[in-house]
Motif scaffolding. Structure first.
Motif, short mmCIF file in Angstrom:
data_model
loop_
_atom_site.label_atom_id
_atom_site.label_comp_id
_atom_site.label_asym_id
_atom_site.label_seq_id
_atom_site.Cartn_x
_atom_site.Cartn_y
_atom_site.Cartn_z
N VAL A 75 0.83 -1.20 0.00
CA VAL A 75 0.00 0.00 0.00
C VAL A 75 0.87 1.25 0.00
CG1 VAL A 75 -1.65 1.35 1.36
CG2 VAL A 75 -2.00 -1.11 1.05
N GLU A 76 1.92 1.23 0.79
CA GLU A 76 2.84 2.37 0.83
C GLU A 76 3.52 2.54 -0.53
OE1 GLU A 76 4.31 5.74 2.29
OE2 GLU A 76 2.86 4.44 3.28
N SER A 77 3.86 1.44 -1.19
CA SER A 77 4.48 1.52 -2.52
C SER A 77 3.52 2.17 -3.52
CB SER A 77 4.87 0.12 -3.00
OG SER A 77 5.87 -0.44 -2.18
N LEU A 78 2.25 1.82 -3.41
CA LEU A 78 1.27 2.43 -4.32
C LEU A 78 1.17 3.93 -4.08
CD1 LEU A 78 -2.19 0.99 -5.27
CD2 LEU A 78 -1.89 3.41 -4.86
N LEU A 79 1.14 4.34 -2.82
CA LEU A 79 1.04 5.77 -2.51
C LEU A 79 2.27 6.53 -2.98
CD1 LEU A 79 -0.58 5.58 1.04
CD2 LEU A 79 -1.66 6.37 -1.08
N ILE A 80 3.44 5.92 -2.86
CA ILE A 80 4.66 6.55 -3.35
C ILE A 80 4.59 6.72 -4.87
CG2 ILE A 80 7.15 6.22 -3.68
CD1 ILE A 80 7.15 4.86 -0.89
N ALA A 81 4.13 5.66 -5.56
CA ALA A 81 4.00 5.73 -7.01
C ALA A 81 2.95 6.77 -7.40
CB ALA A 81 3.62 4.36 -7.57
N TRP A 82 1.86 6.83 -6.63
CA TRP A 82 0.80 7.82 -6.90
C TRP A 82 1.37 9.24 -6.88
CZ3 TRP A 82 -4.49 7.43 -7.93
CH2 TRP A 82 -5.24 8.60 -7.76
N LYS A 83 2.18 9.53 -5.87
CA LYS A 83 2.75 10.87 -5.73
C LYS A 83 3.75 11.18 -6.84
CE LYS A 83 2.19 10.79 -0.71
NZ LYS A 83 2.89 10.70 0.60
N ARG A 84 4.24 10.16 -7.49
CA ARG A 84 5.15 10.37 -8.61
C ARG A 84 4.40 10.45 -9.93
NH1 ARG A 84 8.98 6.94 -7.02
NH2 ARG A 84 7.91 5.12 -7.88
N VAL A 85 3.40 9.58 -10.11
CA VAL A 85 2.69 9.48 -11.38
C VAL A 85 1.71 10.63 -11.59
CG1 VAL A 85 0.95 8.12 -12.62
CG2 VAL A 85 2.94 6.98 -11.60
N VAL A 86 0.91 10.93 -10.58
CA VAL A 86 -0.16 11.92 -10.76
C VAL A 86 0.38 13.29 -11.15
CG1 VAL A 86 -2.00 13.18 -9.57
CG2 VAL A 86 -1.84 10.69 -9.38
N PRO A 87 1.39 13.83 -10.46
CA PRO A 87 1.88 15.15 -10.90
C PRO A 87 2.49 15.14 -12.29
CG PRO A 87 3.28 14.26 -9.16
CD PRO A 87 2.08 13.38 -9.23
N SER A 88 3.08 14.02 -12.68
CA SER A 88 3.65 13.96 -14.03
C SER A 88 2.56 13.99 -15.08
CB SER A 88 4.51 12.70 -14.20
OG SER A 88 3.71 11.54 -14.24
N LEU A 89 1.39 13.42 -14.77
CA LEU A 89 0.28 13.43 -15.72
C LEU A 89 -0.47 14.76 -15.72
CD1 LEU A 89 -1.17 9.84 -15.13
CD2 LEU A 89 0.33 10.61 -16.98
N LEU A 90 -0.35 15.49 -14.63
CA LEU A 90 -1.05 16.77 -14.50
C LEU A 90 -0.15 17.98 -14.76
CD1 LEU A 90 -3.16 16.09 -11.27
CD2 LEU A 90 -4.03 16.30 -13.60
N LYS A 91 1.07 17.75 -15.19
CA LYS A 91 2.05 18.84 -15.27
C LYS A 91 1.63 19.96 -16.22
CE LYS A 91 4.88 16.40 -18.70
NZ LYS A 91 6.23 15.86 -18.96
N ASN A 92 0.76 19.64 -17.18
CA ASN A 92 0.29 20.68 -18.09
C ASN A 92 -1.03 21.30 -17.64
OD1 ASN A 92 2.46 20.35 -19.91
ND2 ASN A 92 1.43 18.57 -20.82
N GLN A 93 -1.44 20.93 -16.41
CA GLN A 93 -2.67 21.49 -15.87
C GLN A 93 -2.36 22.06 -14.48
OE1 GLN A 93 -6.25 19.10 -16.46
NE2 GLN A 93 -5.01 17.62 -17.59
N PRO A 94 -1.85 23.27 -14.43
CA PRO A 94 -1.34 23.83 -13.19
C PRO A 94 -2.37 24.02 -12.09
CG PRO A 94 -1.50 25.52 -14.86
CD PRO A 94 -1.74 24.22 -15.57
N ASN A 95 -3.65 24.04 -12.42
CA ASN A 95 -4.67 24.26 -11.39
C ASN A 95 -5.11 22.99 -10.69
OD1 ASN A 95 -4.78 27.02 -11.88
ND2 ASN A 95 -6.24 26.73 -13.60
N GLN A 96 -4.54 21.84 -11.10
CA GLN A 96 -4.92 20.59 -10.47
C GLN A 96 -3.63 19.83 -10.13
OE1 GLN A 96 -8.07 18.41 -12.56
NE2 GLN A 96 -8.34 20.20 -13.84
N GLY A 97 -3.57 19.27 -8.95
CA GLY A 97 -2.38 18.52 -8.61
C GLY A 97 -2.32 18.16 -7.16
#
Length: 389
Positions: A364-386
């Motif tokens: 579960v901790e591994s998933l949360l670590i990956a989440w914090k890495r993956v989500v901002p990379s996918l949202l990097k072109n949307q500055p109002n969400q992150g």
């Protein structure tokens, strides 16, 4: 599954339980056709009947009510037929009602003609409204209703006992798809009021390619596969003894540890969801306020598409899915989320995270670590969400 990966797709298929593996290996080494009268055949028959007893015990049913089939899709197709004899009455069911959030194998309508099938709407939590159901059933004289006990994407548990009362008051019969519920919450076919129940082996740690349809006493369904007299004439074809034995062993193991497993999975799921919310306040966890399976989270982040997220998580060693795993590997917008009245963008971005008895806190901790890495990379072109600051 390698040590550097974490598996969160238990609703698609559960890893094989050790007890199921052992039962299958023993059955593979036992010669004999279960329809033969010699000693070897009787040995195969004993394995099948023991599995029948084990599966029935998990479902709160009687062994004689269990018919083994090739999987839950077949079980659903077998159940959804106008030709159900009830208490000696051979009059066919004249209409099929299914909820909008059912598995595709139920939405296909079984052996009913398309014009005989009606889709029941659900509320924003994915639940069938009893009043809407009662009004719909007034359109039929002998309805058959199919509502899943627990949804495969959201984990939402339907008020089946209440639904059963409404169905029976309308001279109807109720089929429930209990595939996701089995081994995760207690099952009691009589208490639920179900007339027919579908189960799947591989969702609870048995092998793929085995399932069961459980039919209440004094009911009978027309066979889908005809030929020999196997399974009391309901399902022709030589039985897959090894898969059935594995199914039975998995059902027994799941029943024995159900309470402990459910509590542990619920705690891990709650920890996971708290972590997702803390990291991404914009994240939407579907049906979070209603009764759900202890192992299932369906989440979406505005601006993220499921197909790109799944690839990114996979590259980070995390196996998640976008919903039903029965679409030949395709990633499509969730029909479940759409039926709940959610925005199309959320439906396209829904990610299912499903845990199992062997899921660990470290994973579960591994998933949360990956989440914090993956989500901002996918949202990097949307500055109002992150992520939260």
């Amino acid at each position: 599954m390698t040590a550097d990966r974490a598996y969160f797709d238990w609703n698609a298929t559960a890893p094989l339980r050790p007890a199921a593996r052992a039962a299958m290996l023993a059955a593979l080494d036992a010669p004999g056709n279960a329809s033969s009268v010699h000693g070897e055949g009787r040995g195969a028959r004993r394995l099948i009947e023991e599995a029948r007893r084990q599966v029935a015990a998990l479902a709160g049913a009687e062994a004689k009510q269990v018919t083994f089939v090739g999987g839950a899709t077949e079980a659903n197709a077998l159940a959804l037929t106008p030709a159900i004899e009830a208490d000696g009455n051979k009059a066919p069911r004249d209409r099929l009602f299914v909820s909008a959030v059912e598995h595709p194998s139920v939405l296909a309508g079984g052996r009913f003609a398309p014009e005989q099938v009606e889709i029941l709407p659900v509320d924003r939590d994915g639940r069938v409204d009893p009043a809407t159901l009662a009004a719909a059933l007034a359109k039929a004289e002998r309805p058959l209703v199919s509502v899943m006990l627990a949804n495969n994407e959201t984990g939402v548990i339907q008020p089946i006992a209440e639904i059963a009362g409404i169905v029976h008051a309308a001279n109807g019969l109720l089929h429930i798809d209990a595939v996701q519920a089995a081994g995760r919450i207690p099952l009691d076919m009589s208490a639920l009021g179900a007339d027919l129940m579908s189960l799947s082996s591989h969702k609870l740690g048995g092998p793929q390619g085995a399932g069961a349809l459980i039919v209440r006493g004094r009911l009978s369904v027309a066979p889908l596969i005809r030929g020999g007299g196997q399974e009391r004439g309901i399902r022709a074809g030589t039985e897959n003894v090894a898969a059935i034995a594995g199914f039975g062993a998995a059902a027994e193991a799941a029943r024995a540890s159900l309470a402990t497993d459910a509590a542990r999975m619920a705690a891990l799921r709650d920890r996971l969801e708290a972590g997702l919310r803390a990291a991404t306040p914009d994240a939407v966890i579907f049906a979070a306020g209603v009764n759900r399976l202890p192992n299932t989270t369906l989440v979406a982040v505005p601006g993220i598409k499921a197909e790109t997220a799944l690839i990114a998580f996979d590259l980070n060693g995390i196996a998640v899915s976008s919903g039903s795993a029965c679409s030949s590997g395709k990633v499509a917008a969730s029909h479940v989320v759409a039926a709940m009245g959610m925005e199309p963008a959320l439906a396209r971005g829904a990610i299912r995270i499903s845990l199992g008895p062997m899921t660990t806190e470290t994973q579960v901790e591994s998933l949360l670590i990956a989440w914090k890495r993956v989500v901002p990379s996918l949202l990097k072109n949307q500055p109002n969400q992150g992520l939260a600051a």
